[in-house]
Motif scaffolding. Structure first.
Motif, PDB file in Angstrom:
ATOM      1  N   TYR A  34       6.005 -67.135 -15.266  1.00  0.00           N
ATOM      2  CA  TYR A  34       5.673 -67.942 -14.093  1.00  0.00           C
ATOM      3  C   TYR A  34       5.259 -67.039 -12.926  1.00  0.00           C
ATOM      4  O   TYR A  34       4.319 -67.339 -12.195  1.00  0.00           O
ATOM      5  CB  TYR A  34       6.867 -68.813 -13.695  1.00  0.00           C
ATOM      6  CG  TYR A  34       7.188 -69.867 -14.725  1.00  0.00           C
ATOM      7  CD1 TYR A  34       6.489 -71.076 -14.766  1.00  0.00           C
ATOM      8  CD2 TYR A  34       8.177 -69.653 -15.678  1.00  0.00           C
ATOM      9  CE1 TYR A  34       6.770 -72.044 -15.722  1.00  0.00           C
ATOM     10  CE2 TYR A  34       8.464 -70.612 -16.642  1.00  0.00           C
ATOM     11  CZ  TYR A  34       7.759 -71.802 -16.662  1.00  0.00           C
ATOM     12  OH  TYR A  34       8.031 -72.745 -17.610  1.00  0.00           O
ATOM     13  N   LYS A  35       5.982 -65.941 -12.759  1.00  0.00           N
ATOM     14  CA  LYS A  35       5.633 -64.996 -11.701  1.00  0.00           C
ATOM     15  C   LYS A  35       4.227 -64.442 -11.913  1.00  0.00           C
ATOM     16  O   LYS A  35       3.411 -64.389 -10.991  1.00  0.00           O
ATOM     17  CB  LYS A  35       6.644 -63.854 -11.663  1.00  0.00           C
ATOM     18  CG  LYS A  35       6.212 -62.689 -10.772  1.00  0.00           C
ATOM     19  CD  LYS A  35       6.997 -61.429 -11.066  1.00  0.00           C
ATOM     20  CE  LYS A  35       6.344 -60.227 -10.398  1.00  0.00           C
ATOM     21  NZ  LYS A  35       7.046 -58.965 -10.697  1.00  0.00           N
ATOM     22  N   PHE A  36       3.928 -64.017 -13.140  1.00  0.00           N
ATOM     23  CA  PHE A  36       2.607 -63.468 -13.436  1.00  0.00           C
ATOM     24  C   PHE A  36       1.514 -64.500 -13.164  1.00  0.00           C
ATOM     25  O   PHE A  36       0.453 -64.184 -12.633  1.00  0.00           O
ATOM     26  CB  PHE A  36       2.542 -63.009 -14.882  1.00  0.00           C
ATOM     27  CG  PHE A  36       3.147 -61.640 -15.130  1.00  0.00           C
ATOM     28  CD1 PHE A  36       3.544 -60.833 -14.086  1.00  0.00           C
ATOM     29  CD2 PHE A  36       3.308 -61.165 -16.422  1.00  0.00           C
ATOM     30  CE1 PHE A  36       4.091 -59.577 -14.314  1.00  0.00           C
ATOM     31  CE2 PHE A  36       3.848 -59.914 -16.666  1.00  0.00           C
ATOM     32  CZ  PHE A  36       4.246 -59.116 -15.600  1.00  0.00           C
ATOM     33  N   ALA A  37       1.751 -65.752 -13.576  1.00  0.00           N
ATOM     34  CA  ALA A  37       0.755 -66.804 -13.361  1.00  0.00           C
ATOM     35  C   ALA A  37       0.481 -66.998 -11.868  1.00  0.00           C
ATOM     36  O   ALA A  37      -0.674 -67.140 -11.445  1.00  0.00           O
ATOM     37  CB  ALA A  37       1.233 -68.112 -13.994  1.00  0.00           C
ATOM     38  N   LYS A  38       1.537 -66.989 -11.081  1.00  0.00           N
ATOM     39  CA  LYS A  38       1.396 -67.153  -9.633  1.00  0.00           C
ATOM     40  C   LYS A  38       0.592 -65.998  -9.038  1.00  0.00           C
ATOM     41  O   LYS A  38      -0.290 -66.215  -8.186  1.00  0.00           O
ATOM     42  CB  LYS A  38       2.784 -67.224  -9.000  1.00  0.00           C
ATOM     43  CG  LYS A  38       2.780 -67.487  -7.501  1.00  0.00           C
ATOM     44  CD  LYS A  38       4.215 -67.607  -6.982  1.00  0.00           C
ATOM     45  CE  LYS A  38       4.232 -67.858  -5.475  1.00  0.00           C
ATOM     46  NZ  LYS A  38       5.631 -67.972  -4.964  1.00  0.00           N
ATOM     47  N   CYS A  39       0.884 -64.792  -9.488  1.00  0.00           N
ATOM     48  CA  CYS A  39       0.169 -63.618  -8.973  1.00  0.00           C
ATOM     49  C   CYS A  39      -1.299 -63.630  -9.393  1.00  0.00           C
ATOM     50  O   CYS A  39      -2.183 -63.234  -8.619  1.00  0.00           O
ATOM     51  CB  CYS A  39       0.849 -62.333  -9.468  1.00  0.00           C
ATOM     52  SG  CYS A  39       2.474 -62.024  -8.747  1.00  0.00           S
ATOM     53  N   LEU A  40      -1.585 -64.069 -10.606  1.00  0.00           N
ATOM     54  CA  LEU A  40      -2.972 -64.134 -11.076  1.00  0.00           C
ATOM     55  C   LEU A  40      -3.790 -65.110 -10.232  1.00  0.00           C
ATOM     56  O   LEU A  40      -4.945 -64.838  -9.889  1.00  0.00           O
ATOM     57  CB  LEU A  40      -3.012 -64.544 -12.549  1.00  0.00           C
ATOM     58  CG  LEU A  40      -2.519 -63.493 -13.552  1.00  0.00           C
ATOM     59  CD1 LEU A  40      -2.386 -64.106 -14.944  1.00  0.00           C
ATOM     60  CD2 LEU A  40      -3.455 -62.292 -13.591  1.00  0.00           C
ATOM     61  N   LYS A  41      -3.203 -66.258  -9.916  1.00  0.00           N
ATOM     62  CA  LYS A  41      -3.897 -67.234  -9.068  1.00  0.00           C
ATOM     63  C   LYS A  41      -4.188 -66.631  -7.692  1.00  0.00           C
ATOM     64  O   LYS A  41      -5.261 -66.834  -7.117  1.00  0.00           O
ATOM     65  CB  LYS A  41      -3.051 -68.490  -8.913  1.00  0.00           C
ATOM     66  CG  LYS A  41      -3.049 -69.405 -10.119  1.00  0.00           C
ATOM     67  CD  LYS A  41      -2.206 -70.646  -9.842  1.00  0.00           C
ATOM     68  CE  LYS A  41      -2.114 -71.519 -11.089  1.00  0.00           C
ATOM     69  NZ  LYS A  41      -1.244 -72.699 -10.859  1.00  0.00           N
ATOM     70  N   LYS A  42      -3.226 -65.904  -7.166  1.00  0.00           N
ATOM     71  CA  LYS A  42      -3.384 -65.319  -5.841  1.00  0.00           C
ATOM     72  C   LYS A  42      -4.468 -64.251  -5.831  1.00  0.00           C
ATOM     73  O   LYS A  42      -5.250 -64.148  -4.880  1.00  0.00           O
ATOM     74  CB  LYS A  42      -2.045 -64.725  -5.385  1.00  0.00           C
ATOM     75  CG  LYS A  42      -2.055 -64.193  -3.956  1.00  0.00           C
ATOM     76  CD  LYS A  42      -0.667 -63.702  -3.558  1.00  0.00           C
ATOM     77  CE  LYS A  42      -0.657 -63.175  -2.132  1.00  0.00           C
ATOM     78  NZ  LYS A  42       0.696 -62.698  -1.726  1.00  0.00           N
ATOM     79  N   ARG A  43      -4.553 -63.465  -6.916  1.00  0.00           N
ATOM     80  CA  ARG A  43      -5.506 -62.354  -6.977  1.00  0.00           C
ATOM     81  C   ARG A  43      -6.908 -62.802  -7.377  1.00  0.00           C
ATOM     82  O   ARG A  43      -7.899 -62.260  -6.901  1.00  0.00           O
ATOM     83  CB  ARG A  43      -5.005 -61.294  -7.959  1.00  0.00           C
ATOM     84  CG  ARG A  43      -3.908 -60.413  -7.384  1.00  0.00           C
ATOM     85  CD  ARG A  43      -3.218 -59.593  -8.463  1.00  0.00           C
ATOM     86  NE  ARG A  43      -4.096 -58.734  -9.221  1.00  0.00           N
ATOM     87  CZ  ARG A  43      -4.573 -57.559  -8.809  1.00  0.00           C
ATOM     88  NH1 ARG A  43      -4.279 -57.138  -7.589  1.00  0.00           N
ATOM     89  NH2 ARG A  43      -5.338 -56.825  -9.581  1.00  0.00           N
ATOM     90  N   PHE A  44      -6.992 -63.811  -8.262  1.00  0.00           N
ATOM     91  CA  PHE A  44      -8.299 -64.144  -8.841  1.00  0.00           C
ATOM     92  C   PHE A  44      -8.701 -65.603  -8.656  1.00  0.00           C
ATOM     93  O   PHE A  44      -9.792 -65.995  -9.078  1.00  0.00           O
ATOM     94  CB  PHE A  44      -8.300 -63.811 -10.339  1.00  0.00           C
ATOM     95  CG  PHE A  44      -7.976 -62.377 -10.634  1.00  0.00           C
ATOM     96  CD1 PHE A  44      -8.931 -61.380 -10.457  1.00  0.00           C
ATOM     97  CD2 PHE A  44      -6.711 -61.993 -11.066  1.00  0.00           C
ATOM     98  CE1 PHE A  44      -8.638 -60.054 -10.713  1.00  0.00           C
ATOM     99  CE2 PHE A  44      -6.406 -60.673 -11.333  1.00  0.00           C
ATOM    100  CZ  PHE A  44      -7.373 -59.698 -11.153  1.00  0.00           C
ATOM    101  N   GLY A  45      -7.818 -66.413  -8.078  1.00  0.00           N
ATOM    102  CA  GLY A  45      -8.128 -67.820  -7.924  1.00  0.00           C
ATOM    103  C   GLY A  45      -7.865 -68.592  -9.203  1.00  0.00           C
ATOM    104  O   GLY A  45      -7.351 -68.057 -10.188  1.00  0.00           O
ATOM    105  N   VAL A  46      -8.240 -69.872  -9.206  1.00  0.00           N
ATOM    106  CA  VAL A  46      -8.021 -70.724 -10.374  1.00  0.00           C
ATOM    107  C   VAL A  46      -9.211 -70.595 -11.325  1.00  0.00           C
ATOM    108  O   VAL A  46     -10.350 -70.911 -10.951  1.00  0.00           O
ATOM    109  CB  VAL A  46      -7.819 -72.190  -9.965  1.00  0.00           C
ATOM    110  CG1 VAL A  46      -7.674 -73.077 -11.199  1.00  0.00           C
ATOM    111  CG2 VAL A  46      -6.597 -72.325  -9.065  1.00  0.00           C
ATOM    112  N   ILE A  47      -8.962 -70.120 -12.527  1.00  0.00           N
ATOM    113  CA  ILE A  47      -9.987 -69.968 -13.554  1.00  0.00           C
ATOM    114  C   ILE A  47      -9.605 -70.864 -14.709  1.00  0.00           C
ATOM    115  O   ILE A  47      -8.519 -70.716 -15.288  1.00  0.00           O
ATOM    116  CB  ILE A  47     -10.097 -68.501 -14.020  1.00  0.00           C
ATOM    117  CG1 ILE A  47     -10.449 -67.604 -12.814  1.00  0.00           C
ATOM    118  CG2 ILE A  47     -11.135 -68.358 -15.123  1.00  0.00           C
ATOM    119  CD1 ILE A  47     -10.411 -66.120 -13.129  1.00  0.00           C
ATOM    120  N   GLU A  48     -10.474 -71.775 -15.064  1.00  0.00           N
ATOM    121  CA  GLU A  48     -10.175 -72.765 -16.093  1.00  0.00           C
ATOM    122  C   GLU A  48      -9.778 -72.090 -17.415  1.00  0.00           C
ATOM    123  O   GLU A  48     -10.467 -71.196 -17.901  1.00  0.00           O
ATOM    124  CB  GLU A  48     -11.381 -73.673 -16.318  1.00  0.00           C
ATOM    125  CG  GLU A  48     -11.107 -74.808 -17.302  1.00  0.00           C
ATOM    126  CD  GLU A  48     -12.294 -75.725 -17.488  1.00  0.00           C
ATOM    127  OE1 GLU A  48     -12.211 -76.634 -18.339  1.00  0.00           O
ATOM    128  OE2 GLU A  48     -13.320 -75.535 -16.777  1.00  0.00           O
TER     129      GLU A  48
END
Length: 863
Positions: A727-741
């Motif tokens: 969950y932490k990684f997912a949150k960080c990925l969204k913050k760094r790269f935005g929402v990617i389908e």
């Protein structure tokens, strides 16, 4: 020249190279794409704008760097640069950084603390005490124990530095296998009280639980024992009863009958005592001992019948469960049960098939045991481990050093390079290794690639392989060859008509294929050679080959005749030692972040991969160095009284940190998302997706092998149980790269190599696919299938168990085992979503009070 005012108010000359260097570091940690020209241009611009000033402060320069990175559209690099500044500022602060966290914990209304660990109750004083210590540990870890780049990478989700809440204490280790046999048979000491060898089962099980509690209070993570170590005491108890009735001068038949009846009662009482103790005792970590119990008939021949009795009783009592606070039988959290599948228990006509049926019933009702296939484990690990794949010294290799290109034999290469590089001994003290920085090895697909080192080993068993183009290669049976039916195949598995890639060393443009026409076995005591390269491949005598593919050796210190370094009293020379070993800690890498940072460019992916794995390596080295120099006195139960070793007071534990006695674990997360972004396919696709996924896994293994060879420390790839970190990684990925389908549009990423939960897949197919990846996760891996209510379908569980035995090393069935205290419902408690919040709810009465329900779910995969 303009002067720079440092934070301590001293002055230094303006040095623009420091600016460009800082930007390059930020580029590595940000996008992963290095652009030296931009870094140099920004440094030059800041210097030009400032050169007419008398002075400029560090903070002003940092602000200018950030603004110019934004102006030049280097957003990720700017974020990384700013993040590094914040970490450095945080580490320089002297103000208290823990008050708010402690207040949240003690107030009892923090969702984080109340849900941080499913096995801990954050409202209990014992748990709060452990958490408060953890807050302090995490704080000092972040402020000055770890380097800023590791803290920043952890914060940004590039990696996860596990268990920082225990890292502050410099002498605490991770998971372990307790050497219960040594402690029970030869005595131990707890809290300065000597405990001698017990003489009956009930005493042995009681002492075992005291040992388990003491051990798990002196470490973090899980501990495992084996019932095999308790089996001899079953016989001791039986002999005591038999002697009692013989002394009464009863006939022998009656003596045996009564002795067996008394023994059965004692086994039942002993197992009940064990379960009560394990689930009622609290460690200093504020929870019950995080314990696994291994059930492996193959561990003993002498006490197999006694072991079978123990296994049967453990399974029967687990099926029954333990009573909760209102007196209803529910599923206990511990111990976790590990049931080994073997020829003696896997077929209907096997002697111990009845135990497997009982295990299936237990799984259907109580979710345990987990299943381990002896057959597959022997194939993947076993008691005989293949050495590195090597070739004869006469074989030809092409390499480059000091701008000179050489095409010559391995022997000549070794002799030539030994003039420039130091030769070291392998851990077995008889073979050799040479680190070769600056040397490049020829790889027919990628040209000259970096060489990390060369090994030279004494070898007796050889294969002579003849190819259809006339090439003959002499190599060891475990040498891997590339491009045989699009796979990597070991030499021992080569057959006629196998196709293999060839490359004429005199004409590097040649790229053909040829057949294997003959494979001959022979013996010759000589040296074999191998190299380790950054591309994982090299060209040997015109054949495209693969670097060595070593797996984690559970016990290489015995193989290398290091001897009884733990001074265990049950040590047997030449026999592998499993119990008494431990893990030094875990660091997990975020694979999707590498993929997204590369923008989908495969060459850039591998460049960033190398940088990120080296950052994980640095973090793992920090864990190792934190343990170095630890004295045995810090935890006598572990280091002096047999759990891990029997060292002397004042003796350092350092020898147990090297040579394979303990391990460091490189975890990984999000293989699915990584592969999906890079290839457009799931790693479960039998094609480009699977191929790339396996290549990533192999590359992670190769990194572990590289570090292991260089440092004599066992690094191993670990499919870590990182549920919260996904969950932490997912949150960080969204913050760094935005929402990617399909990549970052969920609140989690996939754990390790698992098939994502949203893919529709047959459970047998899931296990079959994951078995390919489990092979490349030697430091820890488990697969599972989600199941509905199977309490009335034991046959289905048995079919899955048989499949596990034949196809995968370690797997489990996630069944449901719940109870609602409000209405007595004992079916599955459901999860409902309301206003974005997930809530447990009884489907029978609607109860949502978590304190009035018992829910058993598996929230971690491994100990």
């Amino acid at each position: 020249m303009v002067k720079v005012i440092k934070r301590d108010c001293t002055e230094v000359d303006f040095d623009k190279t420091k600016i460009s260097s800082a930007i390059l570091k930020a580029m590595k940690n940000g996008s992963g794409i290095i652009k030296p020209r931009i870094a140099e241009r920004i440094a030059e611009e800041i210097y030009t704008e400032s050169k007419d000033k008398e002075e400029i402060s560090i903070s002003e320069i940092e602000d200018l760097v950030y603004d110019k990175l934004i102006d030049k559209k280097q957003k990720l690099t700017a974020k990384a640069y700013e993040g590094y500044r914040k970490v450095r500022e945080f580490q320089r602060e002297n103000s208290n950084t823990t008050d708010e966290q402690i207040a949240e914990l003690l107030n009892g209304d923090s969702d984080y603390w109340n849900n941080e660990n499913s096995n801990k109750n954050a409202k209990l004083l014992t748990t709060q005490r452990d958490y408060m210590a953890g807050i302090l540990s995490t704080d000092i870890t972040r402020r000055y124990l770890l380097s800023p780049e590791i803290v920043q990478a952890h914060d940004e989700g590039i990696l996860h530095f596990h268990d920082a809440d225990y890292y502050g204490q410099n002498a605490i280790s991770n998971c372990c296998l307790i050497n219960l046999k040594d402690m029970l048979q030869n005595g131990t000491c707890i809290n300065k009280v000597t405990i001698e060898k017990p003489h009956r089962l009930i005493t042995a099980t009681t002492i075992a639980t005291q040992i388990i509690t003491a051990v798990t209070s002196s470490q973090y993570g899980g501990a495992t024992i084996t019932l095999t170590h308790l089996a001899p005491f079953v016989r001791d108890s039986y002999n005591r009863y038999l002697e009692k009735y013989r002394n009464r001068e009863l006939d022998e038949e009656k003596c045996i009958q009564y002795a067996k009846e008394d023994l059965k009662k004692e086994i039942s009482d002993s197992v009940q005592t064990f379960n009560y103790q394990v689930n009622s005792m609290t460690t200093t970590n504020g929870q019950s001992p995080f314990l696994s119990v291994c059930m492996y008939l193959g561990e003993t021949e002498e006490y197999k019948e006694e072991l079978a009795m123990l296994i049967e009783e453990f399974l029967r009592q687990r099926i029954q469960g333990l009573k909760n606070e209102v007196g209803v039988y529910v599923t206990p959290a511990f111990p976790k049960l590990l049931y080994m599948l073997e020829e003696d228990n896997i077929h209907e006509d096997s002697k111990y098939w009845y135990l497997t049926v009982l295990a299936a019933q237990c799984t259907a009702k109580r979710m345990v045991p987990d299943y381990i296939s002896e057959k597959i484990m022997l194939e993947l690990k076993g008691d005989v481990y293949p050495c590195m794949g090597c070739v004869d010294g006469k074989e030809i290799i092409t390499y480059k050093y000091n701008d000179n290109v050489y095409t010559e034999s391995f022997e000549r290469m070794w002799d030539r390079l030994s003039k420039y590089f130091e030769i070291g001994k392998q851990p077995n003290l008889t073979d050799f290794v040479m680190k070769t920085p600056g040397v490049k090895i020829y790889d027919q697909k990628k040209g000259f690639v970096d060489n990390y080192g060369i090994i030279k080993n004494h070898t007796s068993k050889w294969l002579e392989i003849t190819f259809s183009n006339g090439t003959v290669i002499n190599c060891t049976p475990d040498h891997p060859f590339e491009n045989i039916n699009d796979k990597t195949v070991f030499a021992r598995d080569l057959t006629e008509n196998d196709l293999i890639s060839i490359d004429n060393a005199k004409d590097n443009a040649c790229d053909e294929t040829c057949h294997i026409v003959h494979v001959k076995e022979y013996e010759n005591n000589s040296f074999s050679y191998d190299v380790t390269t950054s591309s994982k491949h090299f060209t040997v005598s015109g054949i495209y080959s693969h670097n060595c593919r070593s797996f984690l050796t559970p016990d290489r210190f015995t193989e290398n005749n290091i001897g009884n370094i733990a001074n265990a009293l049950n040590y047997v020379s030449g026999k592998h030692k499993y119990y008494g070993r431990f893990n030094q800690g875990v660091v997990t890498i975020n694979l999707p972040d590498i993929a997204l940072s590369s923008g989908g460019d495969e060459d850039m992916f591998w460049t960033i991969f190398n940088e990120r794995t080296e950052l994980c390596h640095k973090a793992l080295q920090a864990r190792h160095k934190r343990l170095e120099g630890t004295l045995s006195d810090v935890a006598p139960i572990l280091w002096q009284h047999g759990a891990f070793a029997r060292l002397k007071p004042g003796e350092k534990i350092d020898p147990l940190l090297h040579g394979g006695y303990s391990t460091l674990s490189l975890g990984y997360a999000g293989l699915y998302e990584c592969v999906k972004y890079m290839t457009g396919h799931s790693h479960t696709d039998n094609g480009v997706g699977e191929t790339f996924g396996l290549e990533v896994m192999q590359a992670l293994n190769d990194k572990c092998s590289e570090w292991k060879a260089a440092e004599n420390i066992d690094y191993s790839l670990y499919g870590s149980p990182i549920e919260s970190t996904t969950y932490k990684f997912a949150k960080c990925l969204k913050k760094r790269f935005g929402v990617i389908e399909g990549i970052t549009d969920r609140d989690y990423i996939t754990n390790s190599y698992h098939v994502p939960v949203f893919e529709e897949i047959d459970p047998f197919e899931k296990l079959a696919i994951e078995s390919k990846f489990q092979k490349l996760s030697p430091g820890g891996a488990i697969s599972y299938i989600e199941c509905a209510d199977l309490t009335h379908n034991t046959e289905a569980v048995l079919e899955v168990i048989k499949f596990i035995y034949n196809h995968i090393m370690y797997a489990e069935l996630n069944t449901k085992s719940d109870y609602c205290q409000a209405c007595g419902y004992d079916g599955e408690i459901k999860i409902v979503e309301e206003n974005g919040e997930l809530i447990w709810e009884c489907p029978n009465c609607g109860n949502r009070d978590k304190t009035k329900m018992n829910v058993a779910r598996r929230t971690c995969g491994l100990n």
